[in-house]
Enzyme design. Structure first.
Site, short mmCIF file in Angstrom:
data_model
loop_
_atom_site.label_atom_id
_atom_site.label_comp_id
_atom_site.label_asym_id
_atom_site.label_seq_id
_atom_site.Cartn_x
_atom_site.Cartn_y
_atom_site.Cartn_z
CB CYS A 1 -0.86 -0.07 1.10
SG CYS A 1 -2.16 1.50 1.23
CB CYS B 1 -0.67 2.40 3.94
SG CYS B 1 -2.36 1.93 3.46
CG ASP B 2 3.16 1.15 4.47
OD1 ASP B 2 2.76 1.68 5.67
OD2 ASP B 2 2.93 0.02 4.24
#
Length: 310
Positions: A134, A137-138
């Site tokens: 992701c 997300c990261d």
């Protein structure tokens, strides 16, 4: 046989949020956690884009707080997996992995979707230490660093474009001699100076002492000719698709070609009255915790209204 008003399947942001709302509505929800308590989110480390955590939060801690909030309002949260569903008549029958049978007036499916991986041992070894599925997300953790994205479809192009805004360099590792993405996405990555596409490449493994420091690659150069080399990178992002965890429901629910549950309009209603879908199992587009939580809220509200009609 145990009878419940509202059965929630899955313990990610969607499932726990549904349990919070259903609990506050005094409909005594029962939630089965599934294979991965806390859902896919717990495979990452720090969550920085969920509202209410200005300094970020450990993903496992956040999901534990979701659980505690659901339990505070009376949700009965249980370990275990739902392995069989029968939606042929009300009340609906479901079976757990321990062969316990339940009857439910309403069911909220929040089983999520699992990111597809290459199947390398190193993906597990470096999970949370340089391997991610992701970018949204990261990606922030790789600002001004060098990363690689695996995949050649629209998702991979979107991930690469997003990461190029943060990283100093983005490699796209593509096993075919072309991109499968739409024309607009192809042009977007091909015109981005920070993105370099490595066609006809496969990943053999990853290396690094305290996290990912590089990838072992092989480049196909002809029918019987290949070149193996190491590519120094700081992060390795998988973008080869997701598989919704909906297999046991396919006999009853309308699914799209990939297996995502089809819902009616902007509601969480499925084709079966009283059965609702929330989170990534019904969301092929966004796959974000905040979106999943919102859909869990909607599913619980719909379940409450449905129960009032019985």
């Amino acid at each position: 046989m145990e009878h419940v008003k509202c059965l929630i399947i899955g313990s990610g942001p969607a499932g726990y949020t549904a349990a919070i709302y259903a609990g506050r509505a005094n409909i005594n929800p029962v939630l089965y956690c599934g294979l991965q308590m806390g859902g896919q989110l717990t495979q990452t480390t720090i969550v920085e884009n969920f509202p209410g955590y200005p300094e970020g939060v450990d993903a496992n801690q956040m999901m534990m707080e979701f659980r505690q909030q659901a339990e505070r309002f009376g949700a009965d949260i249980r370990d275990g997996i739902i392995v069989k569903a029968d939606f042929s008549k009300r009340p609906y029958r479901l079976t757990t992995d321990r062969n316990d049978e339940l009857e439910a007036d309403t069911v909220i499916i929040a089983t999520g979707a699992s990111a597809k991986y290459l199947g390398l041992d190193d993906e597990k070894k470096y999970n949370g230490q340089g391997v991610s599925a992701c970018a949204t997300c990261d990606g922030f953790f790789y600002r001004k660093k060098v990363v690689a994205v695996v995949g050649g479809g629209d998702t991979a192009c979107e991930e690469a474009t997003y990461l190029a805004q943060l990283c100093s360099k983005v490699y796209m590792i593509v096993r075919k001699p072309y991109l499968r993405a739409s024309d607009i996405m192809k042009k977007r990555v091909e015109s981005n100076e920070k993105i370099e596409i490595l066609y006809e490449h496969n990943t053999l493994g990853l290396y690094g002492e305290n996290g990912v420091e590089g990838a072992h690659l092989v480049k196909r150069k002809g029918e019987a000719d290949e070149e193996r080399y190491d590519l120094p990178i700081d992060g390795f992002f998988l973008a080869i698709g997701h598989q919704p965890n909906t297999e046991i429901f396919k006999e009853w629910l309308e699914l799209d070609e990939t297996g995502y549950i089809k819902t009616q309009g902007d509601t969480p209603r499925t084709n079966i009255p009283g059965v609702f879908a929330a989170g990534d199992c019904a969301d092929p587009h966004y796959r974000q915790a905040i979106v999943a939580a919102g859909s869990g809220c909607k599913a619980a509200l719909e379940a409450e209204r449905y129960l009032q009609t019985l």
